[in-house]
Design a protein around this motif. Structure first.
Motif, short mmCIF file in Angstrom:
data_model
loop_
_atom_site.label_atom_id
_atom_site.label_comp_id
_atom_site.label_asym_id
_atom_site.label_seq_id
_atom_site.Cartn_x
_atom_site.Cartn_y
_atom_site.Cartn_z
N PHE A 140 56.30 38.80 36.85
CA PHE A 140 55.03 39.30 36.63
C PHE A 140 55.33 40.61 36.16
N ILE A 141 55.28 41.14 34.75
CA ILE A 141 55.99 42.18 34.03
C ILE A 141 54.79 42.90 33.36
N THR A 142 54.28 44.10 33.76
CA THR A 142 52.93 44.76 33.08
C THR A 142 52.97 46.26 33.00
N ASP A 143 52.39 46.56 32.12
CA ASP A 143 52.15 48.06 31.76
C ASP A 143 50.59 48.26 32.12
N PRO A 144 50.20 48.55 33.36
CA PRO A 144 48.63 48.59 33.26
C PRO A 144 48.06 49.57 32.86
N ASP A 202 43.24 60.37 24.62
CA ASP A 202 42.44 59.04 24.91
C ASP A 202 42.99 57.90 24.22
N LYS A 203 43.08 56.78 24.96
CA LYS A 203 43.52 55.63 24.44
C LYS A 203 42.33 54.45 24.16
N GLY A 204 41.57 54.48 24.91
CA GLY A 204 40.25 53.72 24.81
C GLY A 204 39.48 53.59 25.95
N ASP A 205 38.57 52.84 26.06
CA ASP A 205 37.56 52.72 27.07
C ASP A 205 38.37 51.92 28.43
N TRP A 206 39.38 51.25 27.91
CA TRP A 206 39.91 50.61 28.83
C TRP A 206 40.94 51.14 29.66
N ASP A 207 41.38 52.45 29.43
CA ASP A 207 42.11 53.61 30.19
C ASP A 207 41.14 54.55 30.88
N LYS A 208 39.87 54.50 30.67
CA LYS A 208 39.22 55.81 31.47
C LYS A 208 38.92 55.32 32.86
N ALA A 209 38.77 56.15 33.56
CA ALA A 209 38.47 55.96 35.06
C ALA A 209 37.38 55.96 35.39
N GLU A 210 36.22 56.26 34.66
CA GLU A 210 35.00 56.47 34.84
C GLU A 210 34.53 54.58 35.35
N PHE A 218 52.79 45.59 12.15
CA PHE A 218 51.79 44.88 12.24
C PHE A 218 50.57 45.77 13.01
N GLY A 219 50.94 46.82 13.45
CA GLY A 219 49.62 47.85 13.93
C GLY A 219 50.32 48.35 15.15
N LYS A 220 49.59 49.09 15.88
CA LYS A 220 50.25 50.21 16.61
C LYS A 220 49.31 50.13 17.94
N HIS A 221 49.92 50.06 19.39
CA HIS A 221 49.07 50.18 20.29
C HIS A 221 49.48 51.37 21.03
N PRO A 222 48.55 52.33 21.56
CA PRO A 222 48.76 53.49 21.91
C PRO A 222 49.69 53.72 23.13
N THR A 223 49.88 52.54 23.91
CA THR A 223 51.05 52.72 24.98
C THR A 223 52.15 51.76 24.94
#
Length: 269
Positions: free
Chosen positions: A45-49, A69-77, A195-200
Motif C-alpha cells: 500500500f504505497i501512497t502520497d495522501p 493551493d493544490k485543489g479542493d482535494w487538498d483543503k481541510a475545510e 503529458f501534464g503536471k500534478h502539483p504534488t
C-alpha cells in the motif's frame, strides 16, 4: 485480469478508467474504492495522501510567486484530518496481506499525525526515510530555513511479520554499502511532465526505489491517491501489478498517457 479480480469486487460506483495486463486505473473516491478491495489481498500500500496544505498561502516555482493551493482535494475545510488519516490506515491494514508493506508520504505538516496514528494502531514502523530534494524551492519569507525534505514512513501490520526487503539489491545500488535512510534526488524531471503536471507529483526514481526495495515480481500494489500515475509507472517498469485510484479525471488522463507511453516503450524493447 485474474490478478485484479482476486483483489477487487467492484460495484457501479467505481469504474475502471484504464486497464492493461499490469495496471488498473479506477475513477472514484479513495475510501469507496478501498471498501471494494478484498481483505488481505494486496502486497503493498504505497501512497502520497492529501497533506491538507491548501490554505491560500504562497510559494516559489521557477522564480515566480505562486499559490500553494493544490485543489479542493487538498483543503481541510469540513475534513477532520486525524479521522481521515485514521480511516486510511485502518483500510490499509485490512487490505494488506500479513507480510505486506505500507509506505506513506508526508511533510512536517502531517507526518507527526501519521506517525502518532501508526503507533496508536500498533503498526511497526520499519524506517523513517528522509527524501532530500537537491533543488528545493527557496523560502520566500526569509524567516526560516528552506523546506527541502519530505518524510516517507515504511511500516508493517505486525511486529512479527516478515516484510520483503531486497537488501542485496539496495546494497548493490549503493556501491556495495548498506543503503541509508536519507535519499537525495532532484524533484521532477521535465521528461516526467510531458503529458501534464500534478502539483504534488513525486520523482519516478523515488517510487522505483520503494517498489524495488520492498516488493517482488508479480506483487500487487495499491495506491488510492495515484494522481499522475507515478506509482503505477514504477510498478509496471519492475514487473508488479498496480491498482491506482483517483477522484480527478484530469490526473487519471495524465496517468493513462504515461502508462500507455511506457507500454509502447516496453513493446519496442
Amino acid at each position: 485480469m485474474d490478478i485484479f479480480d482476486d483483489a477487487l469486487e467492484l460495484n457501479e460506483e467505481v469504474t475502471p478508467y484504464y486497464t492493461s495486463e499490469q495496471v488498473m486505473l479506477l475513477h472514484g473516491d479513495a475510501f469507496e474504492t478501498l471498501a471494494q478491495v478484498k481483505d488481505e489481498s494486496v502486497d503493498a500500500f504505497i501512497t502520497d495522501p492529501p497533506y491538507f496544505l491548501s490554505n491560500g498561502g504562497f510559494s516559489n516555482s521557477g522564480g515566480k510567486v505562486v499559490s500553494v493551493d493544490k485543489g479542493d482535494w487538498d483543503k481541510a475545510e469540513n475534513v477532520d484530518v486525524e479521522e481521515f488519516y485514521s480511516k486510511l490506515l485502518d483500510e490499509a491494514r485490512r487490505v494488506l496481506k500479513p507480510n505486506g508493506a505500507l509506505w506513506i508520504f508526508g511533510t512536517m505538516h502531517n507526518i507527526y499525525t501519521l506517525g502518532y496514528l501508526l503507533k496508536k494502531k500498533d503498526w511497526a514502523i520499519l524506517n523513517n526515510v528522509t527524501w532530500q530534494k537537491s533543488n528545493p524551492a527557496p523560502n520566500l519569507s526569509r524567516r526560516m530555513f528552506t523546506h527541502s525534505t519530505e518524510t516517507i514512513l515504511w511500516a508493517k501490520k505486525e511486529k512479527k511479520a516478515k516484510q520483503t526487503f531486497n537488501y542485496d539489491l539496495m546494497r548493490e545500488y549503493n556501491g556495495g554499502k548498506q543503503m541509508k535512510d536519507v535519499w537525495t534526488t532532484s524533484t521532477i524531471r521535465n521528461s516526467e511532465r510531458i503529458f501534464g503536471k500534478h502539483p504534488t507529483q513525486k520523482p519516478l526514481a523515488l517510487m522505483e526505489r520503494i517498489i524495488e526495495a520492498s516488493t517482488g515480481k508479480g506483487d500487487v500494489i495499491i495506491d488510492p491517491f495515484v494522481g499522475s500515475g507515478t506509482t503505477a509507472l514504477a510498478g509496471m517498469i519492475h514487473g508488479r501489478q498496480v491498482i491506482g485510484v483517483d477522484l480527478e479525471t484530469e490526473y487519471l488522463d495524465i496517468a493513462k498517457a504515461r502508462i500507455k507511453n511506457q507500454e509502447l516503450t516496453l513493446d519496442l524493447n
